[in-house]
Design a protein around this motif. Sequence first.
Motif, short mmCIF file in Angstrom:
data_model
loop_
_atom_site.label_atom_id
_atom_site.label_comp_id
_atom_site.label_asym_id
_atom_site.label_seq_id
_atom_site.Cartn_x
_atom_site.Cartn_y
_atom_site.Cartn_z
N PRO A 49 0.81 -1.22 0.00
CA PRO A 49 0.00 0.00 0.00
C PRO A 49 0.84 1.27 0.00
N THR A 50 1.98 1.25 0.70
CA THR A 50 2.81 2.46 0.72
C THR A 50 3.41 2.76 -0.65
N ALA A 51 3.63 1.74 -1.46
CA ALA A 51 4.09 1.97 -2.83
C ALA A 51 3.01 2.65 -3.65
N ALA A 52 1.74 2.23 -3.44
CA ALA A 52 0.63 2.87 -4.14
C ALA A 52 0.47 4.32 -3.71
N LEU A 53 0.62 4.58 -2.41
CA LEU A 53 0.53 5.95 -1.91
C LEU A 53 1.66 6.81 -2.47
N ALA A 54 2.86 6.25 -2.53
CA ALA A 54 3.99 7.00 -3.08
C ALA A 54 3.77 7.29 -4.56
N LEU A 55 3.25 6.30 -5.29
CA LEU A 55 2.98 6.52 -6.71
C LEU A 55 1.92 7.59 -6.91
N GLU A 97 -7.44 2.08 1.28
CA GLU A 97 -7.27 3.53 1.25
C GLU A 97 -6.24 3.95 0.19
N SER A 98 -5.18 3.17 0.05
CA SER A 98 -4.14 3.53 -0.93
C SER A 98 -4.67 3.42 -2.35
N ARG A 99 -5.50 2.42 -2.59
CA ARG A 99 -6.06 2.27 -3.94
C ARG A 99 -7.06 3.38 -4.24
N LYS A 100 -7.84 3.78 -3.23
CA LYS A 100 -8.78 4.88 -3.43
C LYS A 100 -8.03 6.17 -3.73
N ARG A 101 -6.99 6.44 -2.97
CA ARG A 101 -6.21 7.66 -3.24
C ARG A 101 -5.62 7.62 -4.64
N LEU A 102 -5.10 6.46 -5.03
CA LEU A 102 -4.52 6.34 -6.37
C LEU A 102 -5.59 6.56 -7.44
N VAL A 108 -1.72 2.58 -14.90
CA VAL A 108 -1.41 2.06 -13.58
C VAL A 108 -2.26 0.82 -13.33
N VAL A 109 -1.64 -0.24 -12.85
CA VAL A 109 -2.34 -1.42 -12.36
C VAL A 109 -1.98 -1.56 -10.88
N ALA A 110 -2.95 -1.41 -10.00
CA ALA A 110 -2.63 -1.39 -8.57
C ALA A 110 -3.62 -2.23 -7.78
N THR A 111 -3.11 -3.29 -7.17
CA THR A 111 -3.95 -4.17 -6.34
C THR A 111 -3.25 -4.52 -5.03
N PRO A 112 -2.68 -3.54 -4.33
CA PRO A 112 -2.01 -3.86 -3.06
C PRO A 112 -2.99 -4.49 -2.09
#
Length: 242
Positions: A160-166, A191-196, A179-183
């Motif tokens: 998740p922190t990688a998704a937040l950083a991205l 939360e990280s996916r929603k922010r992304l 972007v493909v993000a499934t942390p």
Amino acid sequence: MTTEEGRQDRGTDREDGDFEEYADLGATTENAMDIAETSMDRVRKLVPDETLADRIRQKSVHATGDPEFQHLVRFTGETAEEPVVAGARAVLEERPIVTDITMVKAGITGRGHDCPVEKAIGNGAELAARTGMTRTAASVLELDRRGVYDGAIAVVGNAPTAALALADCIEDGTRPAVVVATPVGFVKAAESRKRLRDVAGEHGVPAITNVGRRGGSGLAAGLTNELVHVASDARSGEVDLP
């Protein structure tokens, strides 16, 4: 007879045909191709098969073994097809595929594309040590500092922190092709996916994510591989990319 001798004897007595049940599930042998195709045929009975977005939904079900997962996939773009088309075009243009960790990189198919594939983890160690942030977040920030993510297929399957950083990088001007993000996890994953999703939508970056706590490296790799398969079908004329 020793245990080792017993193993050798059992191996010697077997014929080649006795090993068919262990055929490679990586879908390179005839038996494995049959298994893979049968599996996807069953998935297509559970998931619509009409659009490019449906192919991503199908792959999510195939990767998780859960028919309900199709309802958890989210597409960021003007249409659901936009991130699929953007990802396929990026594959055809041989853009880099950048994963967050080694496990996701290992799951990316080596067939059907000539994209360089690299992982973020292993970079940014000094930044992580100095600030106390996670290694994956520091890795993403370090690669972004080098311009690696611009125009790339950015894949986050674990952290998740990688998704937040991205998401921070995109907010600061970085523009991945898709972007493909499934942390996955219980802490900041959803939360990280929603922010992304929010940041990607605000800045016009196509993205494929999911809602809820579930996800993971295998899912991220599977969805990325489907982008490769769409690109292969476009290359052969089986699919028209709008």
